[in-house]
Write an enzyme that holds these catalytic residues in place. Sequence first.
Site, mmCIF file in Angstrom:
data_model
loop_
_atom_site.group_PDB
_atom_site.id
_atom_site.type_symbol
_atom_site.label_atom_id
_atom_site.label_comp_id
_atom_site.label_asym_id
_atom_site.label_seq_id
_atom_site.Cartn_x
_atom_site.Cartn_y
_atom_site.Cartn_z
ATOM 1 N N SER A 126 16.252 56.231 72.246
ATOM 2 C CA SER A 126 17.275 55.211 72.483
ATOM 3 C C SER A 126 16.703 54.083 73.343
ATOM 4 O O SER A 126 15.707 53.456 72.957
ATOM 5 C CB SER A 126 18.513 55.866 73.114
ATOM 6 O OG SER A 126 19.623 55.000 73.087
ATOM 7 N N ASP A 182 24.191 57.334 63.066
ATOM 8 C CA ASP A 182 24.143 56.862 64.459
ATOM 9 C C ASP A 182 25.143 55.730 64.653
ATOM 10 O O ASP A 182 25.033 54.671 64.042
ATOM 11 C CB ASP A 182 22.724 56.380 64.791
ATOM 12 C CG ASP A 182 22.491 56.220 66.288
ATOM 13 O OD1 ASP A 182 23.468 55.950 67.012
ATOM 14 O OD2 ASP A 182 21.333 56.355 66.722
ATOM 15 N N HIS A 214 23.597 59.920 67.137
ATOM 16 C CA HIS A 214 22.717 59.402 68.185
ATOM 17 C C HIS A 214 22.189 60.581 68.991
ATOM 18 O O HIS A 214 22.640 60.859 70.109
ATOM 19 C CB HIS A 214 23.476 58.418 69.072
ATOM 20 C CG HIS A 214 22.579 57.617 69.971
ATOM 21 N ND1 HIS A 214 21.633 56.748 69.494
ATOM 22 C CD2 HIS A 214 22.473 57.578 71.336
ATOM 23 C CE1 HIS A 214 20.990 56.187 70.497
ATOM 24 N NE2 HIS A 214 21.481 56.686 71.628
#
Length: 244
Positions: A126, A182, A214
């Site tokens: 991320s 996601d 995610h």
Amino acid sequence: MASLVRAPPLLFPATARHTATVIFVHGLGDTGHGWAGAVENWRRRQRLDEVKFILPHAPSIPITCNWGMKMPGWYDIHTIDGNAESLRRNEDEAGILQSQAYFHELIQKEIDAGIPPERIVLGGFSQGGAISIFSGLTSKVKLAGIVALSSYLLLSLKFSDLVPKPEFNKETPIFMGHGDSDKVVNTELGKMSYEMLKGMGYNVTMKIYKDMGHSACLEEMDDVEAFLRERLPPLGDNNAKSEL
């Protein structure tokens, strides 16, 4: 910008002779401990024994999309709404550059300790993956590889102006992984970042994981391990013999 208070990274020393280093960077709101389990799993499998793992901890900073409350972050984020364009607007360039300097410093410390840059991989998840792409491709030493999971290209509208000339990591392999479900770092933003990097001539591959949000999955972790093993093959006693 004022200097930030940073805790020392979480370290996993190599279990054999230390010949390579992986710096793996967590995402927003997490700490280095969040990825300790992945490293411990690779350790149990005894496939990356010569690798030292560095898991940095982000400083606690105000995050705009968190109503300005402080949480661990590598840079501020204004909006997380699943829109592929949102993360590209109002980017925290000062914060990004401050984190970039920190990761360049971590890389240099490993080089100073005797690990050649071509035996160092920078990667993350991320926010951590985004800063890894940015810091890796703007590094002034050639790295072994870059890993970016559920991530995107930072400062993409001016990125080509920020890389060093000549570029040291134009050929450096980049592995991008992303879930097709996601909703935080939109899959389309990941794909768009991949296409942009590909279009700029970088050596990037991308794998999309079915039904993954995610997060990370076992298949992705196995793919990361395979990438690390390919980029950082064990040297055994080869170097030791050459030093005699």
